[in-house]
Design an enzyme around this catalytic site. Structure first.
Site, PDB file in Angstrom:
ATOM      1  N   SER A  95      -5.496  48.586  35.228  1.00 12.64           N
ATOM      2  CA  SER A  95      -5.464  49.081  33.860  1.00 12.64           C
ATOM      3  C   SER A  95      -6.207  48.126  32.925  1.00 12.64           C
ATOM      4  O   SER A  95      -7.386  47.852  33.114  1.00 12.64           O
ATOM      5  CB  SER A  95      -4.011  49.305  33.434  1.00 12.64           C
ATOM      6  N   ASP A 224      -3.424  60.332  36.911  1.00 16.56           N
ATOM      7  CA  ASP A 224      -3.201  59.216  35.986  1.00 16.56           C
ATOM      8  C   ASP A 224      -3.144  59.772  34.563  1.00 16.56           C
ATOM      9  O   ASP A 224      -4.143  60.263  34.046  1.00 16.56           O
ATOM     10  CB  ASP A 224      -4.336  58.205  36.128  1.00 16.56           C
ATOM     11  N   HIS A 253      -0.577  56.477  37.214  1.00 15.52           N
ATOM     12  CA  HIS A 253      -1.167  55.221  36.760  1.00 15.52           C
ATOM     13  C   HIS A 253      -0.506  54.024  37.436  1.00 15.52           C
ATOM     14  O   HIS A 253      -1.183  53.085  37.842  1.00 15.52           O
ATOM     15  CB  HIS A 253      -1.014  55.121  35.234  1.00 15.52           C
TER      16      HIS A 253
END
Length: 274
Positions: A95, A224, A253
């Site tokens: 991320s 995601d 995610h």
């Protein structure tokens, strides 16, 4: 606690376990190095030296009011890599940590980096602009800032639900996983985490990706809900010179936690070149 102090006086906490080829883990927003515990234990057992730091303003590092931007994040990693004299290192970023890792490798990694992994990563650019029409509207990130400022605790209690895909049919809510996410988020500094929303959403990594010739594995779940795959992994894998793209059907995610067995298996294969 192990830490280094950067040039601007910020203390950066880090973990450094084992010996062998170093693997450096870069965590997502608003978490800490603890988010990598499962991976660190796994790769330690497989003979790697595992390292993870708390980004400035996050976890046990200084709760900074300034320097909460990608250039400084990458410089902090460079300071840590120099302090530990890391060579032939594999950098793994999830991320926001994927953006941090990409900028570090592009700008500071010469002679030190062997491979790069981007998991559910924010590059090349999350924000919708004229040049990036597939990005997310600014209102999404303004809403995050508003909710954080109004009640960080409540916001962080709700955010793990889409993060881990607990709002999908057949995906039961894991209270321990949710609590661990909330614990990590609340450990950091509100100002730094607020600023980091701009850092991860508005930083354009296009030129960084173009500069990277290191073998790179791009991993992304196609469900995601935090960093949509179409405007991230699908674009990053084309900008990188030496990329392998792996798309995971139905994964969220937070797949490093929800599907650690799959993620760890594929990481190990990439590390070993198999």
């Amino acid at each position: 606690m192990q830490s280094i102090t950067t040039k601007d006086g910020t203390d950066i906490f880090y973990k450094d376990w084992g010996s062998g080829q170093p693997v450096v883990f870069h965590h997502g927003w608003p978490l800490s190095s603890d988010d990598w515990d499962t991976q660190m234990l796994f790769f330690l057992a497989h003979g790697y030296r595992v390292i993870a730091h708390d980004r400035r303003g996050h976890g046990r590092s200084s709760q900074t009011a300034n320097g909460n931007d990608m250039d400084t994040y990458a410089a902090d990693v460079a300071a840590l890599a120099a302090h530990l004299d890391l060579r032939d290192a594999i950098h793994v970023g999830h991320s926001t940590g994927g953006g941090e890792a990409a900028r570090y490798v592009a700008r500071h990694g010469a002679g030190r980096v062997a491979k790069l992994v981007l998991i559910g990563a924010v590059p090349p650019l999350m924000l919708k602009t004229d040049a990036n029409p597939g990005g997310l509207p600014r209102e999404v990130f303004d809403g995050m800032r508003k909710n954080l400022a109004a009640s960080r605790s409540s916001f962080y209690w709700d955010f793990p639900v889409p993060f881990y895909g607990f709002n999908r049919p057949g995906q039961p809510l894991s209270e321990p996983l949710r609590m661990n996410w909330w614990r990590q988020g609340m450990q950091g500094g509100a100002k730094a985490q607020y600023d980091c929303i701009e850092a991860f959403s508005e930083t354009d990594f296009t030129e960084d990706l173009k500069r990277i010739d290191t073998p790179t594995l791009v991993m992304h779940g196609d469900d995601d809900q935090i960093v949509p795959i179409a405007d991230s992994a699908m674009l990053s894998s084309k900008l990188l010179r030496n990329a392998t793209l792996k798309v995971y059907k139905g994964l969220p995610h937070g797949m490093c936690a929800t599907h650690a067995d799959i993620v760890n298996r594929d990481l190990l294969a990439f590390f070993r070149g198999t």
